[in-house]
Design a protein around this motif. Sequence first.
Motif, PDB file in Angstrom:
ATOM      1  N   TYR A  56       0.820  -1.218   0.000  1.00  0.00           N
ATOM      2  CA  TYR A  56       0.000   0.000   0.000  1.00  0.00           C
ATOM      3  C   TYR A  56       0.853   1.266   0.000  1.00  0.00           C
ATOM      4  CZ  TYR A  56      -2.995   3.694   1.895  1.00  0.00           C
ATOM      5  OH  TYR A  56      -3.640   4.891   2.102  1.00  0.00           O
TER       6      TYR A  56
ATOM      7  N   ILE B  95       2.131   4.093  -3.333  1.00  0.00           N
ATOM      8  CA  ILE B  95       1.882   5.539  -3.332  1.00  0.00           C
ATOM      9  C   ILE B  95       3.192   6.305  -3.501  1.00  0.00           C
ATOM     10  CG2 ILE B  95       1.034   7.493  -1.965  1.00  0.00           C
ATOM     11  CD1 ILE B  95      -0.864   5.504  -0.582  1.00  0.00           C
TER      12      ILE B  95
ATOM     13  N   THR C 291      -4.609   6.572  -2.525  1.00  0.00           N
ATOM     14  CA  THR C 291      -5.231   5.354  -3.036  1.00  0.00           C
ATOM     15  C   THR C 291      -6.740   5.492  -2.937  1.00  0.00           C
ATOM     16  OG1 THR C 291      -3.342   4.008  -2.359  1.00  0.00           O
ATOM     17  CG2 THR C 291      -5.381   2.851  -2.851  1.00  0.00           C
TER      18      THR C 291
ATOM     19  N   LEU D  50      -7.074  -1.718  -5.391  1.00  0.00           N
ATOM     20  CA  LEU D  50      -6.451  -0.550  -4.770  1.00  0.00           C
ATOM     21  C   LEU D  50      -5.364  -0.026  -5.707  1.00  0.00           C
ATOM     22  CD1 LEU D  50      -6.117  -1.847  -1.100  1.00  0.00           C
ATOM     23  CD2 LEU D  50      -7.974  -0.497  -2.080  1.00  0.00           C
ATOM     24  N   THR D  51      -5.654   1.104  -6.345  1.00  0.00           N
ATOM     25  CA  THR D  51      -4.707   1.682  -7.297  1.00  0.00           C
ATOM     26  C   THR D  51      -4.417   3.131  -6.929  1.00  0.00           C
ATOM     27  OG1 THR D  51      -5.639   0.287  -9.042  1.00  0.00           O
ATOM     28  CG2 THR D  51      -4.235   2.119  -9.729  1.00  0.00           C
ATOM     29  N   PRO D  52      -3.143   3.503  -6.746  1.00  0.00           N
ATOM     30  CA  PRO D  52      -2.811   4.904  -6.451  1.00  0.00           C
ATOM     31  C   PRO D  52      -3.186   5.814  -7.617  1.00  0.00           C
ATOM     32  CG  PRO D  52      -0.964   3.457  -5.959  1.00  0.00           C
ATOM     33  CD  PRO D  52      -1.952   2.645  -6.729  1.00  0.00           C
TER      34      PRO D  52
ATOM     35  N   SER E 136      -8.434   7.056   1.922  1.00  0.00           N
ATOM     36  CA  SER E 136      -7.102   6.512   2.221  1.00  0.00           C
ATOM     37  C   SER E 136      -7.164   5.541   3.394  1.00  0.00           C
ATOM     38  CB  SER E 136      -6.129   7.654   2.539  1.00  0.00           C
ATOM     39  OG  SER E 136      -5.941   8.492   1.414  1.00  0.00           O
TER      40      SER E 136
ATOM     41  N   SER F 272      -8.765   2.374   2.175  1.00  0.00           N
ATOM     42  CA  SER F 272      -7.824   1.627   1.337  1.00  0.00           C
ATOM     43  C   SER F 272      -6.732   0.977   2.183  1.00  0.00           C
ATOM     44  CB  SER F 272      -7.187   2.566   0.304  1.00  0.00           C
ATOM     45  OG  SER F 272      -8.162   3.110  -0.565  1.00  0.00           O
TER      46      SER F 272
END
Length: 290
Positions: free
Chosen positions: A93, A97, A171, A179-181, A236, A239
């Motif tokens: 995670y 980022i 995210t 979960l994609t930044p 955030s 996520s």
Amino acid sequence: MSNMSELKSRLHAVKQTRQITGAMSLLATSRLKKAMQNIDYNIDYLHKLRATMKDILSKAKDNDLKNRFIKLQGEGVNLYIAITSDKGLCGSYNSDIVDKTYEELKREGDYILLSIGSVGTEMFNNLGVTPDYSWSDILSHPSVSMSKSIAETTIELYRAHEIDEVYIVYTEYNKNGTLTPVCKRILPLLRRDFLDIDYDIKYDSFPIYEPSINEVFDKLVPSYLSSYMYDVFMQSIASENSARMTAMQSATDNADEMIDKLSAGINAERQLAITNEILEISAATDIKGV
């Protein structure tokens, strides 16, 4: 016996680890549900603000809206706000980022970096990138006042002509588990930023803003940024806990597999010890018979 003792010791340690990862998975699930509730609470207010701002921006040409927040000035550097966590044990995670932010920074000749989250700040320092501003313990205890404070800092830099554009890297929470930044521009505010919002009211004639359209817009921008920042905080947190829940569940599953293997190993060792004892007794009986 030494092998049996070692297996039992490892089994005990793995069981203790499994209890910890299982508890952390449950805690992350609870925090995820709470963050999702806060997202729902804030989204209606944010939607109303965006609809109002879209209404003003759509009338800007006819009402002569002159505001620094709606124009690309090209006078300063870009500000990047990176939001990570204050704790680890959440898979990739935080590194995702930081990597996304680092990619954006490499395209810039000069920039200002604002890091939210102690893990991200440490990662940036390890990359040789020292944040100009850093905050910690925000996502542990998120509040509207803290999001307002960060929004005010951003606005002060923008009004002082120190920054030209503001981007936020975080995210985005997706209920399907992906979960994609993302890197989104939050200033200046352009008309195309509000294409996904419908008008709340359709006017037959142009509305009158008191005391003026510029003053109304100036008051709306800080409220909008504060609300937007709070929404980003909640996403955030959701996520982060979704990632931690997945990571801890995976660790728990791995611990279960290891427990099964160690238990099987202990049973095999115990069976081998029993077989050896039987063979020894049998051999001793044969010798006495001779």
